[in-house]
Design an enzyme around this catalytic site. Structure first.
Site, short mmCIF file in Angstrom:
data_model
loop_
_atom_site.label_atom_id
_atom_site.label_comp_id
_atom_site.label_asym_id
_atom_site.label_seq_id
_atom_site.Cartn_x
_atom_site.Cartn_y
_atom_site.Cartn_z
N GLU A 68 4.86 4.98 3.76
CA GLU A 68 4.31 6.26 4.20
C GLU A 68 5.40 7.18 4.30
O GLU A 68 6.30 7.00 4.91
CB GLU A 68 3.41 5.98 5.47
N GLU A 89 0.75 -1.34 -0.13
CA GLU A 89 0.13 -0.07 -0.08
C GLU A 89 0.90 1.16 -0.09
O GLU A 89 1.92 1.35 0.84
CB GLU A 89 -1.07 0.00 1.03
N ASP A 96 9.53 7.62 1.20
CA ASP A 96 9.00 8.12 0.04
C ASP A 96 8.94 7.01 -0.74
O ASP A 96 9.81 6.21 -1.46
CB ASP A 96 9.91 9.18 -0.57
N ASP A 131 -11.60 10.29 -4.70
CA ASP A 131 -12.79 10.89 -4.96
C ASP A 131 -12.68 12.23 -5.89
O ASP A 131 -13.63 13.11 -5.67
CB ASP A 131 -13.38 11.37 -3.46
N ASP A 140 -2.26 12.15 -3.46
CA ASP A 140 -2.14 13.52 -3.98
C ASP A 140 -3.05 14.58 -3.65
O ASP A 140 -3.91 14.75 -4.58
CB ASP A 140 -2.29 13.29 -5.45
N LYS A 159 -2.11 22.75 -5.93
CA LYS A 159 -1.56 23.88 -6.64
C LYS A 159 -0.52 23.66 -7.76
O LYS A 159 0.34 22.45 -7.63
CB LYS A 159 -0.68 24.89 -5.73
C1 LIG Z 1 -4.83 11.78 1.29
S1 LIG Z 1 -3.70 10.58 2.35
C2 LIG Z 1 -4.59 9.09 1.97
C3 LIG Z 1 -4.44 8.14 3.02
C4 LIG Z 1 -4.88 6.82 2.62
N1 LIG Z 1 -4.49 6.10 1.69
C5 LIG Z 1 -6.44 6.84 2.80
O1 LIG Z 1 -7.27 6.42 1.62
O2 LIG Z 1 -7.10 7.00 3.81
C6 LIG Z 1 -2.37 10.49 1.15
C7 LIG Z 1 -1.23 9.74 2.02
O3 LIG Z 1 -0.37 9.50 1.04
C8 LIG Z 1 0.98 9.68 1.78
N2 LIG Z 1 1.94 10.02 0.54
C9 LIG Z 1 2.06 11.28 -0.29
N3 LIG Z 1 3.09 11.01 -1.03
C10 LIG Z 1 3.76 9.91 -0.75
C11 LIG Z 1 5.00 9.27 -1.30
N4 LIG Z 1 5.67 9.67 -2.10
N5 LIG Z 1 5.43 7.85 -0.56
C12 LIG Z 1 4.64 7.57 0.43
N6 LIG Z 1 3.48 8.13 1.00
C13 LIG Z 1 3.05 9.12 0.37
C14 LIG Z 1 0.79 10.92 2.50
O4 LIG Z 1 1.76 11.25 3.79
C15 LIG Z 1 -0.82 10.64 3.00
O5 LIG Z 1 -0.67 9.65 4.12
#
Ligand SMILES: C[S@@+](CC[C@H](N)C(=O)[O-])C[C@H]1O[C@@H](n2cnc3c(N)ncnc32)[C@H](O)[C@@H]1O
Length: 215
Positions: free
Chosen positions: A65, A40, A93, A152, A116, A120
């Protein structure tokens, strides 16, 4: 290489891949497990990880994460729940970490849910899903392995669909032949954001792709 985190960061101790750029095989992260592996990307508060462990006890699930705080909180919760042999969250990352994971053709599914949340123009470089990530997802997926994406935000869904559909390594695997759209989530587990979108009555765009068999 992953950015070196400031040692004074309150969650600097979050579990991570070993330092450096060497490849890392799944059994190094999950000693004694043989897969099937699932990944995930961006589990956030981690609800999907727990629900997926319950729905598919045969699977071993790795969360990547970028936010150290949530990586650490969820990884600790998995440990406390006795699930750390089956599921871990590493602070990383995903764009960098995926490149190091091995073996190739070993991952049954990659989940990317509600990623994402940036709007911006100047934040575009932060977008998780891009060519680089797709190349590594394609490398890691088993033959017939799946990439499942949910959002969404319609504009984002269109962007993801255009990007993945144009990629030669993937073919649509939705409800209808030749179309990536799924009405329901077939994995018996929902992410926190998915639960919230359902509660708020927001439409959820679900896309699924299969790794294309070599010609
Ligand atoms: C809007 S949240 C959604 C969290 C979860 N997937 C959900 O549906 O409830 C987006 C998640 O992706 C993580 N994220 C963003 N860029 C990432 C990256 N390059 N590598 C790993 N995680 C990342 C963010 O920190 C955040 O926890």
């Amino acid at each position: 290489m992953d950015k070196v985190v400031n040692p004074r960061h309150p969650y600097a101790h979050a579990a991570q891949l070993p330092p450096g750029t060497d490849p890392v095989a799944f059994p190094e992260i999950f000693p004694g497990r043989e897969g099937p592996w699932e990944i995930e990307i961006g589990p956030g508060r981690g609800g999907f990880m727990f629900e997926r462990c319950a729905a598919a006890p045969e699977v071993t699930l790795l969360g990547l994460e970028i936010r150290f705080k949530w990586a650490n909180i969820v990884d600790e919760k998995l440990k406390k729940g006795g699930l750390s042999a089956q599921a871990r969250v590493l602070a990383a990352d995903a764009k960098i970490a995926l490149e190091r994971l091995r073996p190739d053709a070993s991952v049954r599914a990659v989940f990317l849910m509600f990623p994402d949340p940036w709007w911006k123009k100047r934040h575009e470089k932060r977008l998780v899903l891009g060519e680089e990530l797709l190349v590594n997802i394609a490398r890691l997926l088993t033959p017939e392995g799946h990439l499942f994406i949910q959002t969404d935000v319609e504009e984002r869904a269109q962007r993801y669909e255009a990007l993945v559909s144009a990629h030669p390594a993937f073919e649509p695997a939705g409800d209808e032949a030749g179309n990536p759209h799924l009405v329901e989530n077939p994995y018996g587990a929902r992410s926190p954001r998915e639960h919230r979108a359902i509660a708020d009555g927001l439409p959820i765009h679900r896309l699924r792709y299969r790794k294309r068999a070599p010609a």
